[in-house]
Structures are given as structure tokens and as C-alpha cells.
Design an enzyme around this catalytic site. Structure first.
Site, short mmCIF file in Angstrom:
data_model
loop_
_atom_site.label_atom_id
_atom_site.label_comp_id
_atom_site.label_asym_id
_atom_site.label_seq_id
_atom_site.Cartn_x
_atom_site.Cartn_y
_atom_site.Cartn_z
N HIS A 1 0.81 -1.21 0.00
CA HIS A 1 0.00 0.00 0.00
C HIS A 1 0.85 1.27 0.00
O HIS A 1 0.31 2.38 -0.10
CB HIS A 1 -1.01 -0.01 1.15
N GLN B 1 0.68 5.85 11.51
CA GLN B 1 0.80 6.35 10.15
C GLN B 1 2.23 6.79 9.85
O GLN B 1 2.83 7.55 10.63
CB GLN B 1 -0.17 7.52 9.91
N GLY B 2 2.77 6.31 8.72
CA GLY B 2 4.14 6.62 8.35
C GLY B 2 5.14 5.54 8.72
O GLY B 2 6.27 5.55 8.27
N ASP B 3 4.69 4.61 9.56
CA ASP B 3 5.54 3.45 9.89
C ASP B 3 5.31 2.32 8.89
O ASP B 3 6.09 1.37 8.83
CB ASP B 3 5.23 2.93 11.29
N SER B 4 4.23 2.43 8.14
CA SER B 4 3.88 1.40 7.17
C SER B 4 5.05 0.98 6.32
O SER B 4 5.85 1.82 5.90
CB SER B 4 2.81 1.91 6.21
N ASP C 1 0.09 -7.48 1.61
CA ASP C 1 0.61 -6.11 1.72
C ASP C 1 2.14 -6.10 1.78
O ASP C 1 2.72 -5.77 2.81
CB ASP C 1 -0.01 -5.42 2.95
N1 ARG Z 1 -1.32 2.21 7.28
C1 ARG Z 1 -0.40 2.94 8.10
C2 ARG Z 1 0.67 3.60 7.26
O1 ARG Z 1 0.49 3.69 6.06
C3 ARG Z 1 0.18 2.09 9.20
C4 ARG Z 1 -0.76 2.01 10.30
C5 ARG Z 1 -0.33 1.10 11.36
N2 ARG Z 1 -1.32 1.24 12.37
C6 ARG Z 1 -1.31 0.62 13.54
N3 ARG Z 1 -2.22 0.93 14.39
N4 ARG Z 1 -0.38 -0.25 13.82
O2 ARG Z 1 1.61 4.16 7.74
#
Ligand code: ARG
Length: 243
Positions: free
Chosen positions: A58, A189-192, A103
Site C-alpha cells: 500500500h 501512520q508513516g511506519d507502514s 501487503d
Molecule cells: N497504514 C499505516 C501507514 O500507512 C500504518 C498504520 C499502522 N497502524 C497501527 N495501528 N499499527 O503508515
């Protein structure tokens, strides 16, 4: 839940107290996780090979030639003059990725980076106990991207328990981690795309997950969901050999 990477960070939040700042983490030491990579679209990644970064599907737009991504490695401080920055040449998004499961993605780099790579788990033997996560993402839900790499430890949450939190969990392809009763520690967000890892039997770091999604960040009863790396290990290896 959000599966969107954040836009490239231009400003970072102020440093706060280590206990409240990944969410609930502390600052990583320089060289502690040498395989950690920050990607310019606002995601994390890990060095799978010296010239290949493993990240989340993603975080990328699709597969093919792509020179638009910059990987930053070798530093905990993204603004450090010692940062190693290398451009992408190609992207391979997991075949069949449609926004649900699968993913993972690979990014081929223009040249190799001379840093240690992170081994990937090829069996589910390490899907247990406690994991380490690290990233430059938000330090709280709705928070800002971080200039300094943060790290935290999160306990394994079994599929049956996680399925109660998320009915859409894909048990074979995803695994969960977090502090179920109180929350407080999580990726955000941003750790993905960044790795979730632990030590193997020979005390080497081994990657078991890829930061994927969660409902909010660090909420009680809502663990983080990670791509189950061992499930895709053979596909990833094959894709890397052809990239
Ligand atoms: N989708 C998020 C990203 O793009 C990562 C989210 C992880 N969330 C969590 N609650 N562990 O950075």
C-alpha cells in the site's frame, strides 16, 4: 483504518518525553537497526538485499520501472549529513494485491547500500512472544512524522484473539501485535512498510512482519496488523531474484 502512506514529511514534531513517544516508543540508537530504511513517499522499509528494500504494497502505486522513490538509510536522524540516499529503479507490488492482504512490495535501488540486510522468517516458528518495531511515523494518532527513528516492543497477539478485534483479518496473511488491554504502544501512520522483527535462535534479527494497518494507533483492544512475512517468504524471494 488507514492503509494510506502519509505524504513525505517536511516538518517533524518536537521531541517529547521518551515515555510518550512509533507510539509509546523511545529513540533508537545510531546503528541499532542498520537495516531500517525511510522511503520518500512517507513509509518505512527494510534492506532485504543491499539493493532491494522490502516495504508494504500500500506504500507503492503498482509495479514497473520507477525512479521516483528515494530511500534514506544508515542514520537514525533523517537530517543527518551521514544519511545515505539512493533512488529507486523498479517497484514490484505483490502480485494480486487489491488492498486486502498481500501487503508487501519490493523496491530495487539504483545502487547497493553497504549496510547489513534483515533476514526474513520463512516459517511461522517466530510468530510468538515479543517483537520490536521501529519507524519514523507518527508518535500518536494524528501526530507528526518523526525526524529521529523511534522503536518499541509489542507482544504477539494470536489470530483468534485478533479476529475478535478485526473481523476482516486475513489470518493466513496477517499477524497482530500490541498490548490488548491497555493499548499505548503501536506503530502508526508513516511506519507502514517498516519491519516488525525479533531475535532468532542464533540471536540474529529476523523479520516476521511488515507494518500494514490498524484502527487508529495504540488503542486498547485494537492491535497493529502486520503482513505475515513467513507466509510470503517464497514469493518475496522469487520476486527479488527476478527484480
Ligand atoms: N497504514 C499505516 C501507514 O500507512 C500504518 C498504520 C499502522 N497502524 C497501527 N495501528 N499499527 O503508515
Amino acid at each position: 483504518m488507514s492503509l494510506q502512506p502519509v505524504s513525505a514529511a517536511s516538518a517533524y514534531s518536537d521531541s517529547g518525553s521518551p515515555s510518550t513517544r512509533v507510539v509509546g516508543g523511545t529513540k533508537a540508537e545510531q546503528g541499532e537497526f542498520p537495516f531500517m530504511v525511510r522511503l520518500s513517499m512517507g513509509c518505512g522499509g527494510s534492506l532485504y538485499a543491499k539493493d532491494i528494500v522490502l516495504t508494504a504494497a500500500h506504500c507503492v502505486d503498482g509495479s514497473g520501472d520507477n525512479t521516483s522513490i528515494t530511500a534514506t538509510a544508515g542514520v537514525v536522524d533523517l537530517e543527518s549529513p551521514d544519511a545515505v540516499k539512493v533512488k529507486s529503479t523498479k517497484v514490484l507490488q505483490a502480485p494480486g494485491y487489491d488492498g486486502n492482504g498481500k501487503d508487501w512490495a519490493l523496491i530495487k535501488l539504483e545502487k547497493p547500500i553497504d549496510l547489513p540486510t534483515l533476514k526474513t522468517a520463512d516459517s511461522d516458528a517466530f510468530n510468538k512472544d515479543e517483537f520490536t518495531v521501529a519507524g519514523w511515523g507518527a508518535d500518536k494518532e494524528g501526530g507528526e512524522q518523526q525526524q529521529h527513528l523511534l522503536k518499541a516492543n509489542v507482544p504477539f497477539v494470536d489470530d483468534a484473539t485478533c479476529k475478535k478485534a478485526y473481523s476482516n483479518l486475513i489470518e493466513g496473511e496477517e499477524l497482530c501485535a500490541g498490548i490488548l488491554d491497555t493499548g499505548g504502544v503501536d506503530t502508526c501512520q508513516g511506519d507502514s512498510g517498516g519491519p516488525m522483527f525479533r531475535k532468532d535462535d542464533s540471536d540474529q534479527w529476523i523479520q516476521v512482519g511488515i507494518v500494514s494497518w490498524g484502527e487508529g494507533c495504540a488503542r486498547p483492544g485494537k492491535p497493529g496488523v502486520y503482513t505475515e512475512v513467513s507466509h510470503f517468504a517464497a514469493d518475496i524471494a522469487k520476486a527479488a531474484s527476478e527484480l
